[in-house]
Design an enzyme around this catalytic site. Structure first.
Site, PDB file in Angstrom:
ATOM      1  N   MET A  98     -13.992  24.639  -1.067  1.00  0.00           N
ATOM      2  CA  MET A  98     -13.635  25.580  -2.112  1.00  0.00           C
ATOM      3  C   MET A  98     -12.353  25.710  -2.589  1.00  0.00           C
ATOM      4  O   MET A  98     -11.543  26.053  -1.663  1.00  0.00           O
ATOM      5  CB  MET A  98     -14.233  26.974  -1.869  1.00  0.00           C
ATOM      6  N   MET A  99     -11.868  25.183  -3.823  1.00  0.00           N
ATOM      7  CA  MET A  99     -10.508  25.129  -4.005  1.00  0.00           C
ATOM      8  C   MET A  99      -9.815  26.414  -4.166  1.00  0.00           C
ATOM      9  O   MET A  99     -10.430  27.555  -4.224  1.00  0.00           O
ATOM     10  CB  MET A  99     -10.302  24.565  -5.382  1.00  0.00           C
ATOM     11  N   CYS A 137     -17.104  17.877  -8.568  1.00  0.00           N
ATOM     12  CA  CYS A 137     -16.331  18.910  -9.265  1.00  0.00           C
ATOM     13  C   CYS A 137     -16.175  18.407 -10.937  1.00  0.00           C
ATOM     14  O   CYS A 137     -16.140  17.639 -11.057  1.00  0.00           O
ATOM     15  CB  CYS A 137     -14.988  18.827  -8.599  1.00  0.00           C
ATOM     16  N   ASN A 166     -26.839  22.731  -1.348  1.00  0.00           N
ATOM     17  CA  ASN A 166     -25.737  23.689  -1.745  1.00  0.00           C
ATOM     18  C   ASN A 166     -25.915  24.073  -2.990  1.00  0.00           C
ATOM     19  O   ASN A 166     -26.505  23.292  -3.850  1.00  0.00           O
ATOM     20  CB  ASN A 166     -24.437  22.888  -1.719  1.00  0.00           C
ATOM     21  N   GLY A 167     -25.464  25.160  -3.296  1.00  0.00           N
ATOM     22  CA  GLY A 167     -25.750  25.842  -4.636  1.00  0.00           C
ATOM     23  C   GLY A 167     -26.622  26.855  -4.691  1.00  0.00           C
ATOM     24  O   GLY A 167     -27.859  26.905  -4.552  1.00  0.00           O
ATOM     25  N   GLY A 168     -26.038  28.063  -5.072  1.00  0.00           N
ATOM     26  CA  GLY A 168     -26.874  29.278  -5.448  1.00  0.00           C
ATOM     27  C   GLY A 168     -27.401  30.043  -4.273  1.00  0.00           C
ATOM     28  O   GLY A 168     -28.275  30.933  -4.243  1.00  0.00           O
ATOM     29  N   GLY A 182     -21.385  28.615  -0.075  1.00  0.00           N
ATOM     30  CA  GLY A 182     -20.426  28.603  -0.960  1.00  0.00           C
ATOM     31  C   GLY A 182     -19.541  29.968  -1.049  1.00  0.00           C
ATOM     32  O   GLY A 182     -19.290  30.737  -0.328  1.00  0.00           O
ATOM     33  N   ARG A 183     -19.710  30.434  -2.267  1.00  0.00           N
ATOM     34  CA  ARG A 183     -19.304  31.693  -2.551  1.00  0.00           C
ATOM     35  C   ARG A 183     -19.784  32.940  -1.787  1.00  0.00           C
ATOM     36  O   ARG A 183     -19.147  33.839  -1.392  1.00  0.00           O
ATOM     37  CB  ARG A 183     -19.504  32.292  -3.995  1.00  0.00           C
TER      38      ARG A 183
END
Length: 341
Positions: free
Chosen positions: A19-20, A101, A212-214, A234-235
């Protein structure tokens, strides 16, 4: 011949996404404390930056982080190969190529998600990276770009890149919209289609597939393990990091430790970094979500946010934040589903 090296399955079950501006070495050391078995990823670093930039900063790596992967951006096989070699020499356990990205800056450089439309170039890049280094080379991709809704095209991308030597794919299970959506919206608006990743694993059982994702809850993460090798958070991992600890204990065993105990285990690292000239704010920004959803969580964030930027801020500020937070009665964490397989 392309390498067929694979990553040990137990290292893929739980991972934290690149994650940037977030997953720097301070963040990764913290996440390693929370989740001893998770696979960690750096922020995306462009191959040119690795070759010509400040490697001491860009490839910063603490020994406790292993297993940890370096994620590269780029689209020139020769440069990616050189950067992959440097990453492996710096001690990274995996080199991951970003094909997901969607930002304008990334598109202007012809890398990231737009590479989904150039499987031959990605395959050539992977082959060059495999030849250049002795660690696994992997790819993180989307399902497609814009209005590409053809599973066959997605699988053809995977097949061609796999022929270049990639054995493990992290599938962010959404399309990337190259026009009309911001990077933030690209993480939320395109619909999730986990079934494509599940189908890929069924049809290509020799490949390792991560989803990945959600993924926001322990239950969601656990459900993915019925279909693929692992769940990449991720988040959710960043904003509610204690979830990582709970998943690690549920999936790998061990004793559930309190948030305060885990944070105090970070003290030697923090004090060593402060002694080397790092400012406290660069570390504590990654800690703000530790008490998310708990009574006292807001007070914890407030104490750290208001004090960490001040000259001379040190570990005593963290203790002060903990003391304020511990004055609230904390509810007991719920039990988690167990992983199978």
């Amino acid at each position: 011949m392309p390498s067929t090296a694979v990553i040990a399955p137990d290292q893929l079950r739980l991972s934290v996404a690149p994650m940037m501006d977030w997953t720097d070495t301070h963040c990764r050391v913290f996440h390693r404390l929370l989740a001893p078995h998770a696979r960690l990823y750096t922020e995306m670093v462009h191959a040119n930056a690795v070759i010509h930039g400040d490697r001491g900063r860009l490839l910063a790596l603490d020994p406790v982080e292993h297993p940890v992967a370096l994620q590269l951006g780029g689209s020139e096989p020769e440069l990616l190969a050189r950067a992959a070699r440097l990453g492996a020499e710096a001690g990274f356990d995996e080199i991951n190529l970003n094909c997901g990205c969607p930002s304008d800056r990334v598109q202007a450089g012809r890398f990231g998600a737009c590479l989904m439309r150039e499987p031959t170039l990605v395959a050539a890049s992977v082959a060059a990276m495999v030849e250049a280094c002795d660690v696994p080379v992997t790819v993180k991709c989307r399902l497609g770009v814009d209005d590409d809704h053809d599973y066959g095209r997605f699988r053809a991308f995977i097949d061609e890149v796999a022929a270049g030597g990639c054995r493990m794919f992290v599938v962010h299970a959404r399309n990337a919209w190259l026009q009309g959506l911001s990077p933030k919206e690209n993480r939320e608006v395109p619909p999730l289609r986990y079934d494509w990743a599940y189908r890929l694993k069924r049809e290509r059982p020799d490949l390792q597939v991560l989803v990945n994702g959600g993924i926001a809850t322990a239950e969601e993460a656990t459900a993915h393990l019925q279909h693929v090798e692992g769940a990449m958070l991720g988040r959710a991992a960043y904003h509610t990091p204690y979830l990582l600890h709970r998943l690690d204990v549920a999936w790998f065993g061990g004793e559930l430790r309190s948030r305060a105990e885990l944070l105090r285990a970070l003290q030697p690292y923090v004090e060593a970094q402060l002694a080397s000239g790092v400012f406290l704010k660069h570390i504590t920004r990654h800690l703000l979500g530790l008490f998310a959803g708990e009574r006292g969580g807001r007070a914890f964030r407030q104490v750290l946010s208001e004090g960490a930027h001040r000259p001379g801020a040190d570990w005593s500020l963290v203790e002060r934040a903990l003391a304020v937070t511990e004055s609230f009665a904390a509810p007991t964490a719920p039990s988690l589903p167990q992983a199978s397989g």
